[in-house]
Enzyme design. Structure first.
Site, PDB file in Angstrom:
ATOM      1  N   CYS A  50       0.850  -1.181   0.000  1.00 36.97           N
ATOM      2  CA  CYS A  50       0.000   0.000   0.000  1.00 36.97           C
ATOM      3  C   CYS A  50       0.893   1.241   0.000  1.00 36.97           C
ATOM      4  O   CYS A  50       1.810   1.347   0.824  1.00 36.97           O
ATOM      5  CB  CYS A  50      -0.899   0.000   1.234  1.00 36.97           C
ATOM      6  SG  CYS A  50      -1.897   1.497   1.409  1.00 36.97           S
ATOM      7  N   CYS A  53       0.398   3.146   3.586  1.00 35.81           N
ATOM      8  CA  CYS A  53       0.891   2.654   4.880  1.00 35.81           C
ATOM      9  C   CYS A  53       1.965   1.580   4.794  1.00 35.81           C
ATOM     10  O   CYS A  53       2.520   1.193   5.811  1.00 35.81           O
ATOM     11  CB  CYS A  53      -0.278   2.145   5.716  1.00 35.81           C
ATOM     12  SG  CYS A  53      -1.013   0.606   5.111  1.00 35.81           S
ATOM     13  N   CYS A  96      -7.283  -0.983   1.323  1.00 35.82           N
ATOM     14  CA  CYS A  96      -6.280  -1.560   2.218  1.00 35.82           C
ATOM     15  C   CYS A  96      -6.941  -1.796   3.577  1.00 35.82           C
ATOM     16  O   CYS A  96      -7.542  -0.885   4.150  1.00 35.82           O
ATOM     17  CB  CYS A  96      -5.100  -0.604   2.346  1.00 35.82           C
ATOM     18  SG  CYS A  96      -3.885  -1.100   3.588  1.00 35.82           S
ATOM     19  N   CYS A  99      -5.182   0.635   6.445  1.00 36.23           N
ATOM     20  CA  CYS A  99      -5.359   2.093   6.515  1.00 36.23           C
ATOM     21  C   CYS A  99      -6.626   2.597   5.826  1.00 36.23           C
ATOM     22  O   CYS A  99      -6.944   3.774   5.914  1.00 36.23           O
ATOM     23  CB  CYS A  99      -4.147   2.812   5.925  1.00 36.23           C
ATOM     24  SG  CYS A  99      -3.994   2.725   4.131  1.00 36.23           S
ATOM     25  N   CYS A 121      -8.511  -4.557 -10.184  1.00 34.88           N
ATOM     26  CA  CYS A 121      -8.098  -3.441 -11.029  1.00 34.88           C
ATOM     27  C   CYS A 121      -7.633  -2.328 -10.082  1.00 34.88           C
ATOM     28  O   CYS A 121      -8.446  -1.711  -9.404  1.00 34.88           O
ATOM     29  CB  CYS A 121      -9.292  -3.017 -11.880  1.00 34.88           C
ATOM     30  SG  CYS A 121      -8.948  -1.765 -13.080  1.00 34.88           S
TER      31      CYS A 121
END
Length: 136
Positions: A50, A53, A96, A99, A121
């Site tokens: 991510c 984070c 995510c 976060c 996607c």
């Protein structure tokens, strides 16, 4: 790996650490124009994390060329990605789990030739590739 929901920051804190484009996409559910993202045609070995984070989200071995204009993966790492239906019911948003950053959308049963028949996607700006040969 961060525990689900464990990375919490104020909007001001997110703005301070993210680029304006990352902030628009990760925190306000934006979308980058197709075929413009850094990782659309990248197939280097490693782990995609991510961009907000740093939580590991996808193994590069699950990435495939879907031709959709955004990086496509057929599955995420267990427990790292949340799914929720868009208000219109036509798509399923993926975020995510640590976060809450917006990654993109998942599409099912498109006839893709991948083990899960799913296409995650993902906006390139929402992820960062950590190459396999980099120091941990």
């Amino acid at each position: 790996m961060a525990a689900p929901g464990s990375v919490q920051k104020t909007e001001e804190e997110w703005q301070a650490i993210l680029s304006p484009e990352q902030f628009r996409i990760l925190r306000h559910k934006g979308t980058e124009p197709k075929f413009t993202g850094e990782y659309d045609k990248v197939f280097e070995e490693g782990v995609y994390t991510c961009a907000g984070c740093g939580t590991p989200l996808y193994k590069s071995s699950t990435k495939f060329n879907s031709g959709c204009g955004w990086p496509a993966f057929y599955e995420g790492l267990p427990g790292t990605i949340n799914r929720s239906p868009d208000p219109d019911g036509r798509r399923t948003e993926i975020t995510c789990a640590a976060c809450g950053g917006h990654l993109g959308h998942v599409f099912k049963w498109e006839g893709t030739k991948v083990p899960t028949d799913e296409r995650h996607c993902v906006n390139s700006v929402s992820i960062k590739l950590v190459p396999e040969n980099s120091a941990s």
